[in-house]
Design a protein around this motif. Sequence first.
Motif, mmCIF file in Angstrom:
data_model
loop_
_atom_site.group_PDB
_atom_site.id
_atom_site.type_symbol
_atom_site.label_atom_id
_atom_site.label_comp_id
_atom_site.label_asym_id
_atom_site.label_seq_id
_atom_site.Cartn_x
_atom_site.Cartn_y
_atom_site.Cartn_z
ATOM 1 N N PHE A 74 51.113 37.069 39.456
ATOM 2 C CA PHE A 74 51.340 37.939 40.610
ATOM 3 C C PHE A 74 51.286 39.402 40.184
ATOM 4 O O PHE A 74 50.596 40.227 40.803
ATOM 5 N N LEU A 75 51.988 39.721 39.098
ATOM 6 C CA LEU A 75 51.999 41.104 38.622
ATOM 7 C C LEU A 75 50.633 41.521 38.065
ATOM 8 O O LEU A 75 50.210 42.661 38.251
ATOM 9 N N LEU A 76 49.943 40.587 37.405
ATOM 10 C CA LEU A 76 48.624 40.916 36.852
ATOM 11 C C LEU A 76 47.612 41.212 37.953
ATOM 12 O O LEU A 76 46.741 42.073 37.795
ATOM 13 N N VAL A 77 47.728 40.492 39.077
ATOM 14 C CA VAL A 77 46.830 40.764 40.206
ATOM 15 C C VAL A 77 47.006 42.195 40.684
ATOM 16 O O VAL A 77 46.029 42.921 40.927
ATOM 17 N N PHE A 78 48.249 42.626 40.782
ATOM 18 C CA PHE A 78 48.494 43.985 41.260
ATOM 19 C C PHE A 78 48.160 45.026 40.193
ATOM 20 O O PHE A 78 47.809 46.158 40.528
ATOM 21 N N SER A 79 48.264 44.626 38.919
ATOM 22 C CA SER A 79 47.770 45.520 37.868
ATOM 23 C C SER A 79 46.272 45.724 38.037
ATOM 24 O O SER A 79 45.759 46.845 37.888
ATOM 25 N N GLY A 80 45.569 44.634 38.360
ATOM 26 C CA GLY A 80 44.129 44.735 38.597
ATOM 27 C C GLY A 80 43.805 45.622 39.774
ATOM 28 O O GLY A 80 42.862 46.425 39.726
ATOM 29 N N VAL A 81 44.587 45.497 40.859
ATOM 30 C CA VAL A 81 44.375 46.352 42.031
ATOM 31 C C VAL A 81 44.590 47.816 41.660
ATOM 32 O O VAL A 81 43.811 48.699 42.041
ATOM 33 N N ALA A 82 45.670 48.065 40.893
ATOM 34 C CA ALA A 82 45.965 49.445 40.483
ATOM 35 C C ALA A 82 44.836 50.013 39.633
ATOM 36 O O ALA A 82 44.419 51.164 39.803
ATOM 37 N N LEU A 83 44.308 49.196 38.715
ATOM 38 C CA LEU A 83 43.215 49.675 37.863
ATOM 39 C C LEU A 83 41.922 49.862 38.658
ATOM 40 O O LEU A 83 41.134 50.762 38.370
ATOM 41 N N LEU A 84 41.704 49.008 39.664
ATOM 42 C CA LEU A 84 40.526 49.180 40.514
ATOM 43 C C LEU A 84 40.606 50.494 41.287
ATOM 44 O O LEU A 84 39.625 51.240 41.397
ATOM 45 N N VAL A 85 41.798 50.775 41.826
ATOM 46 C CA VAL A 85 42.000 52.048 42.522
ATOM 47 C C VAL A 85 41.811 53.211 41.551
ATOM 48 O O VAL A 85 41.181 54.227 41.875
ATOM 49 N N ALA A 86 42.342 53.037 40.334
ATOM 50 C CA ALA A 86 42.197 54.087 39.322
ATOM 51 C C ALA A 86 40.728 54.327 38.981
ATOM 52 O O ALA A 86 40.327 55.469 38.714
ATOM 53 N N THR A 87 39.924 53.264 39.007
ATOM 54 C CA THR A 87 38.499 53.402 38.688
ATOM 55 C C THR A 87 37.823 54.400 39.611
ATOM 56 O O THR A 87 37.041 55.255 39.169
ATOM 57 N N PHE A 88 38.111 54.306 40.906
ATOM 58 C CA PHE A 88 37.509 55.235 41.861
ATOM 59 C C PHE A 88 37.989 56.665 41.615
ATOM 60 O O PHE A 88 37.204 57.621 41.684
ATOM 61 N N SER A 89 39.287 56.799 41.332
ATOM 62 C CA SER A 89 39.817 58.140 41.076
ATOM 63 C C SER A 89 39.194 58.754 39.828
ATOM 64 O O SER A 89 38.833 59.938 39.814
#
Length: 853
Positions: free
Chosen positions: A272-287
């Motif tokens: 569960f936490l790793l999925v949200f880590s992935g979401v955070a990193l995906l958002v970071a990719t765009f930034s």
Amino acid sequence: MNAAVRLSVSSLRAHKRRFAGTFLAVFLGVAFLAGTLVMGDTLRASFDTMFGNATSGTDAVVRSADAITTPGESEGVRQPVPVDLLNTVDKVDGVAAAALNIQGAGQLVGANGEPIGGQGPPTLAGNWITDPDLNAYRLAEGRAPAKSGEVVIDRGTAERGDLKLGDTTTLRTPDPVKVTVVGLATFGGEDGMAQVTFTGMTQADAEKYLTARPGEAASIQVRAGPGVGQQELVDRLTAVLPQGVEAITGQESAEENTEMISSQFLSLFTTFLLVFSGVALLVATFSIHNTFAIVVAQRTRENALLRALGASRRQVTVTTLVEASAVAVIASAAGLAGGIGVAAGLQALFPAIGFPFPEGDLVISALSMALPLAVGIVVCLGSALLPAVRAGRTAPLAALRETAVDTSGASRVRAVTGLGLAALAVAVTLTGVLMSPSLWLAGSGAVLALAAFVVLGPVASTSAVRVLGGPLDRLRGVTGGLARRNALRSPRRTAATASALMIGVAVVSLFTVFGASLKATMDQTVSRSFAGDVAVSTPSFGAGGSGLTPRLAPAIQRLPEVDTAVGLGRGVAEVDGKGRALTVTDPFALERTFDLGRIDGSLRSLGTDGIAITRSEADKQGLGTGDQARLTFTDGKTETFTVRAVYGRSELAGDYVITRAAWAPHRTQDSDTLVAVSFKDGVSADTGTAAVEKVAARYGDPEVQTRDEYAQSAAGGIDMMLTLVYALLALAVLIALLGIANTLTLAIHERTRELGLLRAVGQTRAQLRAMVRWESVLVAAFGTVGGLALGGFLGWVLVKASDGASDSAFAFAMPPLQLAVVALVGLAAGALAGLRPARRAARLDVLRAIATE
């Protein structure tokens, strides 16, 4: 190469602020990922230690060899072993001591009258083992139970229920039993086994309340004599044990317990936490990508001059990548330190909110450090790659140009590609959720939809900003018009900036829609299947709770206000070799209280050798009315049942139904999960409910709810899930805010001269601040609207995919109020992100700004 590195270092020193947002985006993503991995390793190690300490005196465990496991459950139900087997075990050479372990479900009621636990982890009761080496629990205060009604409870449960030595309370087994707390215990040196509750009784009480019949135990704990190893002891025990009974080492038992915790909770928790880590990193990719794209665009003339002076494309590209590498390594390394801090914070936070994870030092493995570091560097370099290549392609003549015009918003290639991806996404998704239900196809369609949104972003941003910013011209005048034009100036930049927020909003919207759909499904299930007036239940989920006593339904049935009261019990058996959950009930009352759809055959003729099954299960098993099915129960007995009814709907009634008389010879600790009650004609809801509540109070005081209240409480876990989801997604939204703020800051640097001219011709500081803030809000509005659209679509995909993969019918629901709140939060995030850039813009010196090149 050395020249490229020197240029990169000089650029980083001169423009530290440019990369502040990128640094924070990488730092937060890596910190969350590293913290998750460290926390997972720490919890596994702590549980290993805790179970090892708790069972260190047990060298062997004697138990039933076979377990029946039903779909969706990792731990099976085992047949009990006979109590008199203890004498056989005691006589084995090398056995120093042996003790019966009688265990079942038992839920304590706290000092406030509310049950303790029941929300996931088991609520256990058992006999208190007097041999301290064989007892996983250690007496910390008070004494062991000596007579009927006395109990020892774990210290963590006592604290949660505000119970202390000498207190009298109720233990639901599920029959209510009055007990007095005479001792407090620890488990493996901790106050309890996570959130599991335990109540230790005398052996006589445990046999009376926790077993179907006297003379049965869950297992036998064995301690070896001096010089006898665990495997040697198991070999000696195996030689004398009857067929169907096995012995395993104490170490294997501890490993099974750890694996049970790991598979049921820790894996889910860390995933569960790793999925949200992935979401955070995906958002970071765009930034990150946006930052480097802007920096490269701003250095067009600088790169062109380098090219004119003889620098190769490769050198210019390497210069940009070296800058990205420096930021990636520094930010990722800092993120590792931050991740350790996150894990330490979580370790301290969970006990503070009542979730006592085992204490212990943080476990920091090489993988937990190497993986986040590598991911952070790869994400940062991958995000910077395209801008770096674009920098290398800068023509020397670009140094002579005053400005570069962004034409991505009018790109036909981009529009055609994006529309093609969108059409493909819709086609793949519809195929995956409607034509041939497939989670893989549905997931592939969702990924394609995300790609289509990203590709179409610059094209869509032009029209979207014009529409969303239209009212600003009227409401804010020139200031609003300038904000809109600034957002329109670079469609690619606007789209990339908004994409980070779009993903965060999309995931929030996805879970909001899915949660609302689950609630609507529960409402639909109860409304469609449950024809009664009130439901009696004990709210719990997972393995927690003790259920309702089977004596409750007959007691309610005797009320003059009640027409029908039916209890739904639960059993397990292998049906033709496959583990299945059985609903144990009165079929006649079930048919009167629940809508089962079309029924072939008769539920009233089941007797002791008949079974009713749903139509979907009948089709899977190739069974019909009159056919025979072999059921193997946990006591090892196999009986042949005749299919006497096939009904249309399972939902609340389950897939397999047998009578209580058929279940009685094979039952274990008997309990009901629900009692459905229908009132007689003319009895008001208040009168009937009051009468049922009086009876329920004598049987452990479970909740009496209307159909609507029952549906809401059954869906209560969904709200808990959504709260956790929103809390975790706050990180993704925070990274998106950093991206917006960083983009605006860089844009202000780019437009320094323009802003100075605006101030020179009369624009006030307040108007300048408002212009920048409204530009930020417009970018956030575009991202929020896109995120709501994408999240709604993905929510529909998830609901339909779940519907196709399940026998139950899922209802799709779009919650307007919650989505409106999400939209407002997105807009507020934009306004918040624009505050610092707006203040910085307003502080520009007018003359210096005008003189800027």
